[in-house]
Motif scaffolding. Structure first.
Motif, PDB file in Angstrom:
ATOM      1  N   ALA A 131       0.234  10.551  -0.125  1.00  0.00           N
ATOM      2  CA  ALA A 131       0.120   9.235  -0.757  1.00  0.00           C
ATOM      3  C   ALA A 131      -1.004   9.231  -1.781  1.00  0.00           C
ATOM      4  CB  ALA A 131      -0.117   8.161   0.306  1.00  0.00           C
ATOM      5  N   ARG A 132      -2.115   9.879  -1.464  1.00  0.00           N
ATOM      6  CA  ARG A 132      -3.222   9.966  -2.425  1.00  0.00           C
ATOM      7  C   ARG A 132      -2.830  10.808  -3.629  1.00  0.00           C
ATOM      8  NH1 ARG A 132      -8.221  10.930   1.886  1.00  0.00           N
ATOM      9  NH2 ARG A 132      -8.559   8.716   2.408  1.00  0.00           N
ATOM     10  N   ALA A 133      -1.947  11.780  -3.438  1.00  0.00           N
ATOM     11  CA  ALA A 133      -1.461  12.568  -4.571  1.00  0.00           C
ATOM     12  C   ALA A 133      -0.545  11.729  -5.454  1.00  0.00           C
ATOM     13  CB  ALA A 133      -0.733  13.816  -4.072  1.00  0.00           C
ATOM     14  N   VAL A 134       0.289  10.898  -4.839  1.00  0.00           N
ATOM     15  CA  VAL A 134       1.131   9.975  -5.614  1.00  0.00           C
ATOM     16  C   VAL A 134       0.247   9.045  -6.432  1.00  0.00           C
ATOM     17  CG1 VAL A 134       2.784   8.071  -5.460  1.00  0.00           C
ATOM     18  CG2 VAL A 134       3.038  10.074  -3.963  1.00  0.00           C
ATOM     19  N   ALA A 135      -0.814   8.558  -5.794  1.00  0.00           N
ATOM     20  CA  ALA A 135      -1.703   7.574  -6.416  1.00  0.00           C
ATOM     21  C   ALA A 135      -3.061   8.202  -6.682  1.00  0.00           C
ATOM     22  CB  ALA A 135      -1.836   6.354  -5.510  1.00  0.00           C
ATOM     23  N   SER A 136      -3.086   9.217  -7.523  1.00  0.00           N
ATOM     24  CA  SER A 136      -4.373   9.822  -7.844  1.00  0.00           C
ATOM     25  C   SER A 136      -5.279   8.777  -8.484  1.00  0.00           C
ATOM     26  CB  SER A 136      -4.181  11.010  -8.791  1.00  0.00           C
ATOM     27  OG  SER A 136      -3.696  10.565 -10.049  1.00  0.00           O
ATOM     28  N   GLN A 137      -6.571   8.983  -8.363  1.00  0.00           N
ATOM     29  CA  GLN A 137      -7.512   7.973  -8.851  1.00  0.00           C
ATOM     30  C   GLN A 137      -7.403   7.755 -10.355  1.00  0.00           C
ATOM     31  OE1 GLN A 137     -11.489   8.590  -7.393  1.00  0.00           O
ATOM     32  NE2 GLN A 137     -10.791   9.058  -5.321  1.00  0.00           N
ATOM     33  N   LYS A 138      -7.053   8.792 -11.103  1.00  0.00           N
ATOM     34  CA  LYS A 138      -6.930   8.612 -12.552  1.00  0.00           C
ATOM     35  C   LYS A 138      -5.763   7.694 -12.910  1.00  0.00           C
ATOM     36  CE  LYS A 138      -4.126  12.770 -13.385  1.00  0.00           C
ATOM     37  NZ  LYS A 138      -4.101  14.098 -14.077  1.00  0.00           N
ATOM     38  N   LEU A 139      -4.849   7.490 -11.965  1.00  0.00           N
ATOM     39  CA  LEU A 139      -3.752   6.564 -12.220  1.00  0.00           C
ATOM     40  C   LEU A 139      -4.281   5.143 -12.432  1.00  0.00           C
ATOM     41  CD1 LEU A 139      -0.648   6.561 -12.396  1.00  0.00           C
ATOM     42  CD2 LEU A 139      -0.593   5.954  -9.970  1.00  0.00           C
ATOM     43  N   GLY A 140      -5.441   4.828 -11.855  1.00  0.00           N
ATOM     44  CA  GLY A 140      -6.040   3.522 -12.099  1.00  0.00           C
ATOM     45  C   GLY A 140      -6.335   3.318 -13.573  1.00  0.00           C
ATOM     46  N   CYS A 141      -6.779   4.382 -14.275  1.00  0.00           N
ATOM     47  CA  CYS A 141      -7.009   4.285 -15.721  1.00  0.00           C
ATOM     48  C   CYS A 141      -5.698   4.057 -16.469  1.00  0.00           C
ATOM     49  CB  CYS A 141      -7.674   5.563 -16.230  1.00  0.00           C
ATOM     50  SG  CYS A 141      -9.285   5.917 -15.512  1.00  0.00           S
ATOM     51  N   VAL A 154       5.007   8.208 -12.537  1.00  0.00           N
ATOM     52  CA  VAL A 154       4.837   8.271 -11.089  1.00  0.00           C
ATOM     53  C   VAL A 154       6.154   8.565 -10.397  1.00  0.00           C
ATOM     54  CG1 VAL A 154       4.185   6.957  -9.043  1.00  0.00           C
ATOM     55  CG2 VAL A 154       2.836   6.748 -11.136  1.00  0.00           C
ATOM     56  N   GLU A 155       7.206   7.887 -10.803  1.00  0.00           N
ATOM     57  CA  GLU A 155       8.460   7.946 -10.057  1.00  0.00           C
ATOM     58  C   GLU A 155       9.078   9.334 -10.051  1.00  0.00           C
ATOM     59  OE1 GLU A 155      10.836   5.978  -7.408  1.00  0.00           O
ATOM     60  OE2 GLU A 155       8.944   5.388  -8.357  1.00  0.00           O
ATOM     61  N   HIS A 156       8.860  10.125 -11.093  1.00  0.00           N
ATOM     62  CA  HIS A 156       9.478  11.451 -11.165  1.00  0.00           C
ATOM     63  C   HIS A 156       8.473  12.576 -10.961  1.00  0.00           C
ATOM     64  CE1 HIS A 156      12.355   8.833 -13.364  1.00  0.00           C
ATOM     65  NE2 HIS A 156      13.233   9.566 -12.725  1.00  0.00           N
ATOM     66  N   ALA A 157       7.292  12.252 -10.502  1.00  0.00           N
ATOM     67  CA  ALA A 157       6.278  13.266 -10.259  1.00  0.00           C
ATOM     68  C   ALA A 157       6.599  14.055  -8.989  1.00  0.00           C
ATOM     69  CB  ALA A 157       4.912  12.604 -10.130  1.00  0.00           C
ATOM     70  N   PRO A 158       6.215  15.325  -8.913  1.00  0.00           N
ATOM     71  CA  PRO A 158       6.477  16.118  -7.702  1.00  0.00           C
ATOM     72  C   PRO A 158       5.903  15.488  -6.437  1.00  0.00           C
ATOM     73  CG  PRO A 158       5.767  17.536  -9.498  1.00  0.00           C
ATOM     74  CD  PRO A 158       5.576  16.130  -9.977  1.00  0.00           C
ATOM     75  N   ALA A 159       4.743  14.854  -6.538  1.00  0.00           N
ATOM     76  CA  ALA A 159       4.148  14.240  -5.349  1.00  0.00           C
ATOM     77  C   ALA A 159       5.006  13.096  -4.833  1.00  0.00           C
ATOM     78  CB  ALA A 159       2.741  13.735  -5.665  1.00  0.00           C
ATOM     79  N   THR A 160       5.608  12.332  -5.745  1.00  0.00           N
ATOM     80  CA  THR A 160       6.473  11.225  -5.316  1.00  0.00           C
ATOM     81  C   THR A 160       7.743  11.748  -4.673  1.00  0.00           C
ATOM     82  OG1 THR A 160       5.586   9.898  -7.137  1.00  0.00           O
ATOM     83  CG2 THR A 160       7.586   9.096  -6.072  1.00  0.00           C
TER      84      THR A 160
END
Length: 376
Positions: A247-257, A338-344
């Protein structure tokens, strides 16, 4: 019967204050003290539970690394500074923790990093308790947050009756690569966002192999090398934290930027959805939204001892983030889809189904994959 010993831990924290004689507030470093009870266990109660041969770690290669099992989790002994083969003693550990020194044995003192900005021991040596400082006013203070993290971190320490110190470990992971599954050893820090989606907990070798083959079907021919170098000596101690790590990989902190840029020009409903998504990112990482990196290439904020969300909170946070990405962010910001990222994909195919229905039974799949690899 296990006992405990009370220790003192020096904990740094920051506050925005106005000193006496000054007109403008400034941020200053202060020292707080935590009284913590550390469990003391018998040596026979903590024994090797997982063994990794030829371990690959951030600190370098290890010929063999044993993770010890206790209290349904994995632990590693702390070594003395400068002597990797000698164990840190409780007496030396207590001196280091009370004094706020830079190292806890041969390891960095994690209590200096419980704030969102790590503190240098030299600067901390001059810090005083905020109660003893001559101040006109205190505008903001993160003492309670830092003490709460320090308290959780203290619970990750164990003393043994024969003079050893253990710290709770994130444990080793399986990772499927082109040359077959390998064991990736970790000491105390959780996986970073860019790598967490390819790592699987010790009990999930079959799923690690299947995930690798889904990414690259050609890897099936190496799946027959199912001995990744990890041996589980006693089951039940290798705690599975994969859902949170992914979940943290899906929502990496840089995604906040990224989401911050996506909110520019949105109507109030869109900005509100964006704020909820940014808050969800911060909750997954155990920090406040204001503590997220301000710039895309800033380092992630990874303080130890953060609170851990429940499974339902993890699911809700990931869905909030994916929903904003689908509805607002994807069409407005280039990159970080996000939706097509490997982590998702890992989250949707391997983690979310386990939370909703329980762990899959993949043991029968492994011989099939091995046979396919051999046939290829």
């Amino acid at each position: 019967m296990n006992t405990s010993v009370r220790i003192r831990v020096a904990v740094p924290h920051h506050a925005t204050v106005t000193p006496r004689g000054a007109r403008r507030p400034r941020e200053m470093l202060f020292a707080a003290e935590l009284a913590a009870d550390i469990r003391v266990v018998a040596p026979q109660d903590i024994q090797p539970a997982v063994r990794v041969e030829n371990a690959r770690t951030a600190q370098g290669p290890h010929r063999r690394l044993d993770y010890y099992g206790y209290d349904d989790d994995l632990w590693l002994p702390l070594s003395a500074r400068g002597y990797a083969d000698l164990c840190l003693t409780p007496e030396r550990a207590m001196v280091s923790l009370a004094g706020g020194t830079a190292h806890l044995g041969g390891h960095p003192n994690p209590f200096l990093s419980v704030g969102c900005r790590p503190v240098e021991a030299a600067a901390f040596a001059d810090a005083v308790a905020i109660e003893n400082a001559l101040l006109r006013s205190i505008a903001a203070d993160d003492r309670e947050t830092c003490l709460a993290r320090a308290s959780r971190l203290a619970a990750d320490l164990l003393f043994t009756e024969d003079g050893m110190v253990f710290r709770r470990s994130t444990g080793p992971f399986h990772c499927m690569r082109v040359d077959g599954p390998v064991a990736v050893a970790r000491h105390f820090d959780p996986p970073e966002s860019h790598e967490a989606h390819v790592l699987f907990a010790p009990e999930r070798l079959a799923e690690a192999i299947e995930f690798g083959i889904r990414r690259n079907p050609d890897w099936a021919r190496t799946a027959r090398h199912a001995a990744s170098g990890m041996e589980i000596l006693h089951h039940g101690f290798a705690k599975d934290r994969d859902a949170l790590n992914v979940a943290r990989a899906v929502a990496s902190q840089k995604l906040g930027c990224v989401f911050g840029l996506a909110m520019i020009g949105l109507d109030e409903d869109g900005r509100d959805a964006g704020r909820h998504a940014v808050d969800a990112i911060a909750r997954l990482h155990g920090i406040g939204a204001d503590d997220l990196p301000k710039k895309y290439y800033d380092r992630e904020i990874r303080p130890p001892g953060v609170s851990v969300p429940s499974e339902s909170e993890i699911v809700e946070a990931v869905e909030t983030i994916r929903s904003f990405d689908r509805s607002f962010a994807r069409s407005r910001v280039v990159g970080d889809d996000v939706e097509h990222a490997p982590a998702t994909r890992r989250w949707a195919e391997f983690e979310l189904p386990r939370i909703e229905t329980g762990p899959p039974d993949l043991d029968p799949v492994l011989p099939t994959l091995v046979a396919q690899g051999a046939a290829a």
